[in-house]
Scaffold this motif. Structure first.
Motif, mmCIF file in Angstrom:
data_model
loop_
_atom_site.group_PDB
_atom_site.id
_atom_site.type_symbol
_atom_site.label_atom_id
_atom_site.label_comp_id
_atom_site.label_asym_id
_atom_site.label_seq_id
_atom_site.Cartn_x
_atom_site.Cartn_y
_atom_site.Cartn_z
ATOM 1 N N PRO A 1 34.742 42.102 26.382
ATOM 2 C CA PRO A 1 36.207 42.041 26.733
ATOM 3 C C PRO A 1 37.322 42.696 26.201
ATOM 4 O O PRO A 1 38.303 42.955 26.714
ATOM 5 C CB PRO A 1 36.272 40.397 26.836
ATOM 6 N N GLU A 2 37.279 42.700 24.772
ATOM 7 C CA GLU A 2 38.311 43.264 23.906
ATOM 8 C C GLU A 2 38.560 44.724 24.175
ATOM 9 O O GLU A 2 39.329 45.426 23.895
ATOM 10 C CB GLU A 2 38.158 43.155 22.454
ATOM 11 N N ALA A 3 37.318 45.340 24.887
ATOM 12 C CA ALA A 3 37.653 46.753 25.290
ATOM 13 C C ALA A 3 38.321 46.941 26.455
ATOM 14 O O ALA A 3 38.526 48.248 26.955
ATOM 15 C CB ALA A 3 35.998 47.674 25.159
ATOM 16 N N CYS A 4 38.600 45.985 27.482
ATOM 17 C CA CYS A 4 38.819 46.086 28.725
ATOM 18 C C CYS A 4 40.535 46.816 28.732
ATOM 19 O O CYS A 4 41.262 46.520 28.046
ATOM 20 C CB CYS A 4 38.948 44.962 29.510
ATOM 21 N N THR A 5 40.644 47.869 29.416
ATOM 22 C CA THR A 5 41.996 48.489 29.610
ATOM 23 C C THR A 5 42.755 48.201 30.777
ATOM 24 O O THR A 5 43.844 48.440 30.953
ATOM 25 C CB THR A 5 41.931 50.160 29.596
ATOM 26 N N GLY A 6 41.996 47.539 31.934
ATOM 27 C CA GLY A 6 42.541 47.109 33.239
ATOM 28 C C GLY A 6 42.701 48.159 33.849
ATOM 29 O O GLY A 6 43.747 48.266 34.862
ATOM 30 N N CYS A 7 41.648 49.257 33.980
ATOM 31 C CA CYS A 7 41.849 50.437 34.733
ATOM 32 C C CYS A 7 41.990 50.214 36.183
ATOM 33 O O CYS A 7 41.945 51.087 36.975
ATOM 34 C CB CYS A 7 40.843 51.467 34.260
ATOM 35 N N THR A 8 41.022 49.059 36.683
ATOM 36 C CA THR A 8 40.958 48.624 37.986
ATOM 37 C C THR A 8 39.501 49.406 38.824
ATOM 38 O O THR A 8 39.178 49.170 39.671
ATOM 39 C CB THR A 8 42.182 48.752 38.891
ATOM 40 N N ASN A 9 39.006 50.228 38.101
ATOM 41 C CA ASN A 9 37.768 50.991 38.520
ATOM 42 C C ASN A 9 36.992 49.965 39.196
ATOM 43 O O ASN A 9 36.255 50.354 40.244
ATOM 44 C CB ASN A 9 36.992 51.966 37.605
ATOM 45 N N CYS A 10 36.328 48.984 38.601
ATOM 46 C CA CYS A 10 35.184 48.037 38.626
ATOM 47 C C CYS A 10 35.873 47.342 40.066
ATOM 48 O O CYS A 10 35.101 47.402 41.165
ATOM 49 C CB CYS A 10 35.148 47.023 37.701
ATOM 50 N N GLY A 11 37.221 47.073 40.295
ATOM 51 C CA GLY A 11 37.732 46.085 41.090
ATOM 52 C C GLY A 11 37.686 47.221 42.521
ATOM 53 O O GLY A 11 37.528 46.600 43.640
#
Length: 76
Positions: free
Chosen positions: A49-59
Motif C-alpha cells: 500500500p505505501e507504493a500506491c500513487t493513485g494512478c487509476t490504471n487498475c480501476g
C-alpha cells in the motif's frame, strides 16, 4: 509542494480474480488474496500500500468495476 498518496478499495464480492489489474500497476501494489469471496474467487488486495500513487490504471482496466482509487495530498 504536496505529494499525492494513493489507495485502492476492492469490492471483494464483485472481484472475480481475473488479475487484469496486476500487470498495469507499475508500482507493484496489487496482489491476489489467498482468501476467497462468496463466489469462490480469489480477489485483489493492496499487498504494497505505501507504493500506491493513485494512478487509476487498475480501476480503469477492471472489467467488473470492482476497484475504486483514492488520492490524498500529504506533506512532503
Amino acid at each position: 509542494m504536496a505529494k499525492v498518496q494513493g489507495a485502492i478499495a476492492v469490492n471483494t464480492e464483485v472481484c472475480k480474480g481475473c488479475e487484469v489489474c496486476i500487470p498495469v500497476c507499475a508500482e507493484d501494489v496489487i496482489g491476489m488474496s489467498d482468501n476467497v469471496n462468496r463466489k469462490g474467487y480469489h480477489y485483489a488486495y493492496m499487498k504494497n500500500p505505501e507504493a500506491c500513487t493513485g494512478c487509476t490504471n487498475c480501476g480503469i482496466v477492471c472489467p467488473d468495476r470492482a476497484i475504486s482509487v483514492y488520492r490524498i495530498k500529504v506533506s512532503a
